[in-house]
Design a protein around this motif. Structure first.
Motif, PDB file in Angstrom:
ATOM      1  N   ALA A 259       0.833  -1.210   0.000  1.00  0.00           N
ATOM      2  CA  ALA A 259       0.000   0.000   0.000  1.00  0.00           C
ATOM      3  C   ALA A 259       0.865   1.255   0.000  1.00  0.00           C
ATOM      4  O   ALA A 259       0.576   2.235  -0.711  1.00  0.00           O
ATOM      5  N   TYR A 260       1.932   1.245   0.796  1.00  0.00           N
ATOM      6  CA  TYR A 260       2.839   2.394   0.872  1.00  0.00           C
ATOM      7  C   TYR A 260       3.482   2.666  -0.489  1.00  0.00           C
ATOM      8  O   TYR A 260       3.545   3.816  -0.948  1.00  0.00           O
ATOM      9  N   VAL A 261       3.935   1.601  -1.157  1.00  0.00           N
ATOM     10  CA  VAL A 261       4.565   1.746  -2.466  1.00  0.00           C
ATOM     11  C   VAL A 261       3.544   2.182  -3.511  1.00  0.00           C
ATOM     12  O   VAL A 261       3.784   3.092  -4.313  1.00  0.00           O
ATOM     13  N   PHE A 262       2.377   1.548  -3.512  1.00  0.00           N
ATOM     14  CA  PHE A 262       1.353   1.854  -4.517  1.00  0.00           C
ATOM     15  C   PHE A 262       0.868   3.292  -4.390  1.00  0.00           C
ATOM     16  O   PHE A 262       0.623   3.971  -5.390  1.00  0.00           O
ATOM     17  N   GLU A 263       0.737   3.774  -3.138  1.00  0.00           N
ATOM     18  CA  GLU A 263       0.299   5.154  -2.948  1.00  0.00           C
ATOM     19  C   GLU A 263       1.315   6.124  -3.550  1.00  0.00           C
ATOM     20  O   GLU A 263       0.948   7.110  -4.199  1.00  0.00           O
ATOM     21  N   GLY A 264       2.601   5.836  -3.338  1.00  0.00           N
ATOM     22  CA  GLY A 264       3.638   6.694  -3.915  1.00  0.00           C
ATOM     23  C   GLY A 264       3.602   6.691  -5.429  1.00  0.00           C
ATOM     24  O   GLY A 264       3.748   7.740  -6.070  1.00  0.00           O
ATOM     25  N   TRP A 265       3.406   5.526  -6.041  1.00  0.00           N
ATOM     26  CA  TRP A 265       3.333   5.443  -7.498  1.00  0.00           C
ATOM     27  C   TRP A 265       2.066   6.113  -8.027  1.00  0.00           C
ATOM     28  O   TRP A 265       2.091   6.735  -9.089  1.00  0.00           O
ATOM     29  N   TYR A 266       0.987   5.985  -7.284  1.00  0.00           N
ATOM     30  CA  TYR A 266      -0.267   6.622  -7.708  1.00  0.00           C
ATOM     31  C   TYR A 266      -0.093   8.131  -7.825  1.00  0.00           C
ATOM     32  O   TYR A 266      -0.584   8.767  -8.769  1.00  0.00           O
ATOM     33  N   LYS A 267       0.619   8.709  -6.879  1.00  0.00           N
ATOM     34  CA  LYS A 267       0.821  10.159  -6.904  1.00  0.00           C
ATOM     35  C   LYS A 267       1.672  10.591  -8.092  1.00  0.00           C
ATOM     36  O   LYS A 267       1.613  11.749  -8.509  1.00  0.00           O
ATOM     37  N   ARG A 268       2.465   9.671  -8.660  1.00  0.00           N
ATOM     38  CA  ARG A 268       3.306  10.005  -9.803  1.00  0.00           C
ATOM     39  C   ARG A 268       2.646   9.653 -11.132  1.00  0.00           C
ATOM     40  O   ARG A 268       3.213   9.930 -12.195  1.00  0.00           O
ATOM     41  N   CYS A 269       1.482   8.996 -11.063  1.00  0.00           N
ATOM     42  CA  CYS A 269       0.791   8.606 -12.298  1.00  0.00           C
ATOM     43  C   CYS A 269       0.229   9.818 -13.031  1.00  0.00           C
ATOM     44  O   CYS A 269      -0.238  10.782 -12.407  1.00  0.00           O
TER      45      CYS A 269
END
Length: 675
Positions: A259-269
């Motif tokens: 979840a921590y990693v996915f949230e960070g990637w989501y913000k860069r999408c």
């Protein structure tokens, strides 16, 4: 260069001309100079390939490899591991750099402890010259003893940081990077963490991790393909946990990290691929959607609602505060239950009472121990009540909180909420914190250490004299059983100070450096069975037991690292609780007789008073009955076997020795299992 260097350092290079010199220089300038550096040019189309050749001409410790067509990162690392000649192997990323003492400190530590992995921490270098110290990764890890992921499961929550570690080559060469996985470090960390119990730590930030590189994998160059690959890597890591049958035990940690990693990637999408990415995330989290036991243990409110919104496909409201408040009201953790049903209502086969008890929340004493803090209890009644809601909200809806708590903790929480708190709080909390502080030093390192092994509990009953040793078994003895000459003990538990007082000098010198000794303490130092410090050498472990000598409500505690061990009128139960904590496949009970008048060496019982003897048998039988229930819930994969059972016949699996059957011809031998 030595033909057998101490360390092989692997560095895969792809278009890193801007940072490569700083990286290579930091390696070549190490205070430990006996190493080889394997530089792999992995299809670079800038000057990186020429640069590493220039370094190779100047330093004979450098080996260069050129994959002109390029490979995956995992393939390059496997290539380097295969070629490595060092006794230990390290990995450095080509846009990072390391402290000049890093490998000397890791090498000294891994050799000192004969470990498979030595790890340190790192500094994260962010855009705008911002530096984040990531020492939190190992700040709670022991640097004085070996440990495993079972001791510090939170390590799975954090960056896998394969480059902050030094690996024993013989250990690492049995593990491979996933070559078709773009983000291979996450599944690789599962492989190495769950392949060893021998990890050690240097509690310093010795690695510099660059995140201000525009071309790095963590930068904002997000594509549909990249999105798929990052989710695929975490799916693979989850699958590996399932294959190792430890997913349920580590699901909180692995899902938090994702979840921590996915949230960070989501913000860069970019906007165009955000929905696509969230669909991939939804597939990953689908298994926790209906998992009533998933507690979001490490999640803050923002990250929790990020996942909840994904599961509900509310992609447009992923960070909507209004939606979050509505969603919180709709979360069904458990159906409403009456407080009187807590001991019978089951969630996934486990009663509510059992679940709370396993978490150590049954009394104020244990609640205080887990929270590790005194100050929260000295405020006011409202703060105590709200604190209780926060702890118990995963068990029942808030409107049932007060009733359920009063039932479970009997009078203690009730007194805390409604009466003068000062005396009660001070005594209970100090006691709880003392227990937790001591047990944190002792038990984490032993969690799961004997996984899959056979363990024999050697108790002092007369049937011990008929026992035939089991080959390759681990033997745990209690009190005077170290004097028997049947099997050598690997562990020894002693609690009875008055009756063992004269034995302590012998026990202290029993199998030095081979038998680990555990000396028990009750929670009041003036108790006659409390073993004083003067009887304990420095190399023994101290532990606490319950003070429930006449309390038939006593239960087993699952978390030995925070809570006392069981009493049940016998030190055998402390040895058994410890044995289960180490997770054997088979647990044999030898000399655990529940109906006898003398010990194996013909010494008398503590008292010949008939009332005391009857109470002793009642209490120990209560302990064995509760052991059967406890083990069936929390250690279902451990088979418990009674050897020559006396008083325990039919409770566990029964086996007999031939010598015992010859002397007890009254026993029916048909269908009897022979050890």
């Amino acid at each position: 260069m030595s033909t057998n260097p101490k360390i092989s350092i692997i560095c895969s290079v792809f278009n890193r001309e801007k940072y490569l010199e700083q990286c290579i220089n930091s390696i070549l300038n190490q205070t430990l100079s006996d190493f080889e550096l394997i530089l792999i040019n992995n299809g670079s189309n800038d000057s990186s390939g020429a640069l590493i050749e220039q370094y190779a001409k100047k330093d004979s410790r450098i080996i260069t490899i050129h994959n002109n067509n390029g490979t995956t990162y995992g393939t390059a690392l496997n290539q380097g591991i295969k070629l490595a000649r060092g006794e230990y192997i390290g990995i450095v990323e080509s846009d990072d750099w390391i402290d000049r003492t890093m490998y000397e400190k890791l090498y000294n530590k891994i050799v000192e402890f004969d470990a498979d992995i030595a790890l340190c921490s790192f500094k994260r270098h962010l855009p705008g010259k911002k530096i984040l110290d990531e020492n939190r990764i190992i700040k709670n890890c022991s640097d004085e003893d070996l440990f495993s992921i079972y001791d510090y499961p939170y390590l799975l929550c954090l960056n896998p940081s394969i480059w902050t570690k030094l690996y024993k080559a013989t250990f690492l060469k049995n593990i491979k990077f996933e070559e078709n996985c773009k983000f291979c470090d996450t599944p690789f960390s599962i492989d190495y963490f769950f392949s060893t119990y021998k990890i050690c730590a240097v509690k310093e930030c010795l690695y510099n991790y660059r995140q201000n590189n525009p071309s790095a994998s963590t930068a904002n160059n997000v594509t549909d393909n990249t999105i798929t690959k990052i989710v695929d890597a975490h799916i693979l890591a989850k699958q590996k946990l399932m294959e190792k049958n430890v997913y349920q035990q580590f699901k909180e940690e692995i899902n938090f990290h994702a979840a921590y990693v996915f949230e960070g990637w989501y913000k860069r999408c970019n906007d165009k691929n955000r929905v696509y990415f969230l669909e991939q995330c939804r597939a990953y989290f689908n298994d926790i959607k209906r998992d009533l036991c998933f507690e979001y243990k490490y999640f803050n409110s923002s990250l929790k609602f990020f996942v909840l919104n994904i599961l509900k496909k509310n992609y447009k409201n992923i960070y909507s505060e209004k939606y979050n408040k509505i969603a919180l009201g709709k979360i069904k953790i458990y159906e409403k239950i009456k407080y009187s049903d807590s001991s019978t209502t089951k969630i996934l086969g486990i009663t509510v009472y059992k679940k709370i008890q396993a978490q150590g929340l049954t009394t104020l004493l244990y609640l205080a121990g887990i929270l590790k803090s005194k100050k929260d209890y000295y405020k006011n009644n409202i703060s105590i009540y709200l604190l209780g809601i926060k702890i118990f909200n995963y068990v029942c809806k808030e409107e049932k909180f007060a009733q359920l708590v009063r039932h479970i903790v009997k009078t203690e929480m009730h007194q805390l909420i409604h009466n003068d708190m000062t005396k009660l709080v001070g005594t209970k909390i100090n006691r709880a914190l003392t227990i937790q502080s001591q047990h944190q030093k002792v038990f984490p390192k032993f969690k799961g250490i004997n996984r899959g092994e056979k363990i024999v509990i050697i108790a002092a009953g007369p049937t011990l004299n008929y026992y035939k040793p089991i080959k390759n078994a681990i033997n745990i003895g209690v009190n005077k059983t170290f004097k028997q000459n049947i099997v050598p003990l690997d562990y020894l538990f002693i609690l009875d100070y008055p009756n063992c007082k004269e034995l302590f000098p012998l026990a202290n010198n029993y199998r030095p450096n081979k038998c680990k000794k555990f000396y028990g303490m009750l929670q009041e130092e003036n108790h006659p069975y409390f073993i004083p410090d003067m009887a304990c050498p420095n190399n023994v472990y101290r532990y606490y037991v319950n003070n429930s000598w006449n309390d038939l409500s006593e239960l087993y505690n699952y978390d030995l690292s925070n809570l006392p061990l069981p009493c049940f009128f016998s030190v055998s139960f402390q040895a058994i609780a410890f044995a289960l904590w180490t997770q054997p496949s088979e647990l044999y009970l030898v000399g655990c007789d529940n109906d006898f008048s003398k010990h194996f060496d013909n010494s008398p019982l503590l008292s010949q008073d008939e009332t005391w003897i009857k109470m002793h048998r009642v209490r120990t039988m209560d302990g064995y009955n509760k052991l059967k229930k406890f083990a069936s819930i929390y250690y279902p994969d451990t088979k418990i076997i009674s050897v020559n059972p006396v008083g325990l016949k039919g409770l566990f699996e029964d086996v007999y020795t031939e010598e015992y059957l010859r002397e007890h011809k009254e026993l029916k031998t048909k269908g009897v299992k022979i050890l």
